[in-house]
Design a protein around this motif. Structure first.
Motif, PDB file in Angstrom:
ATOM      1  N   ARG A 109      -4.630   9.066  -3.307  1.00  0.00           N
ATOM      2  CA  ARG A 109      -5.400   7.857  -3.609  1.00  0.00           C
ATOM      3  C   ARG A 109      -6.615   7.731  -2.711  1.00  0.00           C
ATOM      4  O   ARG A 109      -7.630   7.143  -3.097  1.00  0.00           O
ATOM      5  N   GLY A 110      -6.538   8.271  -1.497  1.00  0.00           N
ATOM      6  CA  GLY A 110      -7.592   8.071  -0.512  1.00  0.00           C
ATOM      7  C   GLY A 110      -7.252   6.884   0.363  1.00  0.00           C
ATOM      8  O   GLY A 110      -6.840   5.826  -0.133  1.00  0.00           O
ATOM      9  N   ARG A 154      -2.183   0.457  -6.684  1.00  0.00           N
ATOM     10  CA  ARG A 154      -3.149  -0.119  -5.750  1.00  0.00           C
ATOM     11  C   ARG A 154      -2.835   0.359  -4.352  1.00  0.00           C
ATOM     12  O   ARG A 154      -1.747   0.892  -4.076  1.00  0.00           O
ATOM     13  N   SER A 155      -3.786   0.157  -3.441  1.00  0.00           N
ATOM     14  CA  SER A 155      -3.523   0.420  -2.032  1.00  0.00           C
ATOM     15  C   SER A 155      -2.558  -0.614  -1.487  1.00  0.00           C
ATOM     16  O   SER A 155      -2.434  -1.713  -2.034  1.00  0.00           O
ATOM     17  N   THR A 167       4.228   1.032  -5.880  1.00  0.00           N
ATOM     18  CA  THR A 167       2.924   0.384  -5.767  1.00  0.00           C
ATOM     19  C   THR A 167       1.797   1.411  -5.732  1.00  0.00           C
ATOM     20  O   THR A 167       0.756   1.239  -6.378  1.00  0.00           O
ATOM     21  N   LEU A 168       2.009   2.483  -4.986  1.00  0.00           N
ATOM     22  CA  LEU A 168       0.975   3.513  -4.848  1.00  0.00           C
ATOM     23  C   LEU A 168       0.869   4.414  -6.068  1.00  0.00           C
ATOM     24  O   LEU A 168      -0.210   4.957  -6.350  1.00  0.00           O
ATOM     25  N   GLY A 169       1.954   4.611  -6.803  1.00  0.00           N
ATOM     26  CA  GLY A 169       1.992   5.670  -7.798  1.00  0.00           C
ATOM     27  C   GLY A 169       2.166   5.253  -9.231  1.00  0.00           C
ATOM     28  O   GLY A 169       2.446   6.104 -10.087  1.00  0.00           O
ATOM     29  N   ARG A 170       1.977   3.980  -9.562  1.00  0.00           N
ATOM     30  CA  ARG A 170       2.265   3.521 -10.929  1.00  0.00           C
ATOM     31  C   ARG A 170       1.299   4.080 -11.967  1.00  0.00           C
ATOM     32  O   ARG A 170       1.590   4.077 -13.152  1.00  0.00           O
ATOM     33  N   GLY A 171       0.145   4.534 -11.548  1.00  0.00           N
ATOM     34  CA  GLY A 171      -0.783   5.122 -12.500  1.00  0.00           C
ATOM     35  C   GLY A 171      -2.065   4.330 -12.616  1.00  0.00           C
ATOM     36  O   GLY A 171      -2.207   3.237 -12.034  1.00  0.00           O
ATOM     37  N   PRO A 197      -2.280  11.374   5.718  1.00  0.00           N
ATOM     38  CA  PRO A 197      -2.985  10.311   6.435  1.00  0.00           C
ATOM     39  C   PRO A 197      -2.503  10.103   7.866  1.00  0.00           C
ATOM     40  O   PRO A 197      -3.150   9.381   8.631  1.00  0.00           O
ATOM     41  N   MET A 198      -1.386  10.697   8.236  1.00  0.00           N
ATOM     42  CA  MET A 198      -0.911  10.549   9.607  1.00  0.00           C
ATOM     43  C   MET A 198      -1.878  11.178  10.611  1.00  0.00           C
ATOM     44  O   MET A 198      -1.904  10.792  11.776  1.00  0.00           O
TER      45      MET A 198
END
Length: 305
Positions: free
Chosen positions: A58-59, A24-25, A15-19, A184-185
């Motif tokens: 991604r942020g 998406r987040s 989900t995070l890395g598909r491009g 992000p941790m």
């Protein structure tokens, strides 16, 4: 598992890395479940590294962060230590800095009757100033429910190490040396508020994180949180320049403009005292004991005597 099987954690990486245009987040619920899997040891090391770096690349998103914080809080020890008035995270490791004046400020606030819990990493590389500051201010480092309650009952202040509060989160924070970057941790740890304090102070390194922390605080139902771009990334107000502080309280964000309180070329002792006083004022604003910058600074001056 064959090459055609899909690991339960894989959809989150995908989900995070598909491009572009496809990734998406994560939703709040997805983020909570993803970190929960990691903390339970259900995700593979390769997946953990990919997850953390994709989130960073991604942020971070406020909903995502709220879900991550909920998962980290669920790992907590479940202590009953009585009322906590002010949550004070300390996670700005890895940067050379001077004395940790915010610890002196926290001690002064505690002496005024406010029950303060600090949490973070009390030593280690990049944290030498924190270890020295804890020793100099005699803020107790507590690792048990009984010890923390006793410290609060005795002197209204305690520093609880993250490995005690959330051992899995602490292990993820330690991956900075492996990955070469913060993850992000660090944001999650700052927003942990492990004992549901009524108010909190929070320092960030970079201005874009201000909005992120405030948005996550809203989603988590925090009552009051004061956030600033702090000295060394800590919740420490630098008095030699004007500093905007952003306060989440009563369901909205208010910007409070704190003016400079000393010259940038003042000697070290003057700057140290001014930093402590300025940070005490920050805490008073967070607690709701002052509503304006001038009122907070005036009350801080009284507490410094």
């Amino acid at each position: 598992m064959s090459v055609h099987d899909t690991h339960a954690f894989a959809p989150y990486v995908r989900t995070l890395g598909r491009g572009p245009g496809k990734s998406r987040s994560l939703t709040r619920e997805e983020a909570c479940d993803a970190l929960g899997q990691i903390l339970r040891g259900d995700a593979l090391p390769e997946q953990v590294g990919a997850f953390l770096m994709l989130l960073r690349y991604r942020g971070e998103d406020p909903d995502e962060v709220a879900g991550l914080v909920e998962a980290a809080r669920a790992e907590g020890p479940g202590w009953d230590i009585g009322r906590v008035d002010l949550d004070w995270p300390s996670y700005a490791d890895g940067r050379t800095r001077g004395a940790a004046h915010f610890l002196t400020a926290a001690r002064i606030i505690a002496r005024s009757g406010v029950r303060v819990v600090l949490h973070g990493l009390p030593g280690g590389p990049g944290r030498e100033a924190i270890a020295e500051g804890l020793a100099a201010t005699a803020i107790p480092i507590t690792e048990t429910e009984a010890g923390t309650r006793a410290a609060l009952d005795h002197a209204n202040i305690a520093f609880v190490p993250t490995p005690v509060l959330a051992p899995g989160l602490a292990r993820l924070l330690a991956l900075r040396g492996v990955l070469g970057l913060r993850s992000p941790m660090n944001t999650v740890a700052r927003l942990l508020n492990p004992f549901d304090a009524a108010a909190g102070v929070d320092g960030v390194f970079h201005p874009p994180y201000l909005k992120l922390h405030l948005g996550a605080a809203e989603r988590l139902g925090r009552a009051r949180l004061a956030v600033l771009k702090g000295g060394g990334g800590e919740a420490e107000r630098r008095p030699e320049k004007a500093t905007p502080v952003f306060l989440w309280a009563e369901g909205r964000v208010t910007e409070v403009a704190f003016p400079a309180r000393c010259s940038a070329d003042a000697d070290e002792a003057v700057q140290a005292a001014a930093t402590v006083q300025a940070t005490v004022a920050l805490a008073l604003l967070a607690l709701g004991k002052a509503e304006t910058a001038d009122d907070a600074d005036a009350q801080a001056q009284i507490l410094m005597r």
